[in-house]
Design a protein around this motif. Structure first.
Motif, PDB file in Angstrom:
ATOM      1  N   ASP A 150      12.042  -4.476 -39.497  1.00 21.30           N
ATOM      2  CA  ASP A 150      12.904  -4.186 -39.432  1.00 21.30           C
ATOM      3  C   ASP A 150      14.122  -5.096 -39.252  1.00 21.30           C
ATOM      4  O   ASP A 150      14.218  -6.211 -40.614  1.00 21.30           O
ATOM      5  N   LYS A 151      14.568  -5.881 -38.933  1.00 19.19           N
ATOM      6  CA  LYS A 151      15.636  -6.194 -38.479  1.00 19.19           C
ATOM      7  C   LYS A 151      15.036  -7.563 -38.054  1.00 19.19           C
ATOM      8  O   LYS A 151      16.140  -9.009 -37.536  1.00 19.19           O
ATOM      9  N   GLY A 152      13.950  -8.636 -38.009  1.00 24.48           N
ATOM     10  CA  GLY A 152      13.508  -8.989 -37.546  1.00 24.48           C
ATOM     11  C   GLY A 152      11.986  -9.545 -37.372  1.00 24.48           C
ATOM     12  O   GLY A 152      11.197  -9.041 -38.782  1.00 24.48           O
ATOM     13  N   LEU A 153      11.252 -10.461 -36.902  1.00 23.99           N
ATOM     14  CA  LEU A 153      10.293 -11.138 -37.393  1.00 23.99           C
ATOM     15  C   LEU A 153       9.224 -11.397 -37.049  1.00 23.99           C
ATOM     16  O   LEU A 153       9.241 -11.617 -35.014  1.00 23.99           O
ATOM     17  N   LEU A 154       7.957 -10.986 -36.514  1.00 22.21           N
ATOM     18  CA  LEU A 154       7.448 -11.088 -35.574  1.00 22.21           C
ATOM     19  C   LEU A 154       5.599 -11.539 -36.065  1.00 22.21           C
ATOM     20  O   LEU A 154       5.645 -12.082 -36.853  1.00 22.21           O
ATOM     21  N   VAL A 155       6.018 -13.012 -34.414  1.00 22.28           N
ATOM     22  CA  VAL A 155       4.839 -14.194 -34.861  1.00 22.28           C
ATOM     23  C   VAL A 155       4.358 -13.721 -33.866  1.00 22.28           C
ATOM     24  O   VAL A 155       3.778 -13.909 -32.514  1.00 22.28           O
TER      25      VAL A 155
END
Length: 110
Positions: A37-42
């Motif tokens: 979406d509009k993010g980053l998973l770390v």
């Protein structure tokens, strides 16, 4: 602590081409990254946590903790240094390679 950085390729960037700018910091050992979406998973092996980072604001949120990731007990370092990972499906399901126990975790948003 480690940071995720942006490498500026274009001279049209406000920064000089070839420069590096940290955009989110504070990870112990980030090993898995996924745009969603509009993010980053770390996926941070050092803290055994899954973080969501909002790209517009760089705000971090811990989505899951105490994950069985990183080197399994008794193994000091994988010779190939690629243990663990993260992926997402089109429906938003998050898959994490739980390398410390040899399984794949499935996370669903509720």
């Amino acid at each position: 602590m480690e940071a995720l950085c942006v490498f500026h390729l274009s001279s049209q960037s406000p920064r000089p081409a070839g420069s590096v700018t940290p955009f989110v910091e504070g990870f112990a050992q980030p090993k898995g990254l996924v745009l969603q979406d509009k993010g980053l998973l770390v996926l941070d092996h050092g803290t055994k946590e899954l973080h969501a980072v909002t790209l517009a604001t760089n705000k971090q949120q811990i989505l899951a903790s105490q994950l069985p990731v990183g080197e399994p007990d008794g193994l000091s370092r994988c010779p190939m240094d690629f243990l663990g990972g993260i992926a997402t499906s089109i429906d938003g399901t998050i898959y994490i390679a739980a390398d410390a126990e040899g399984s794949v975790l499935t996370l669903h948003q509720v």
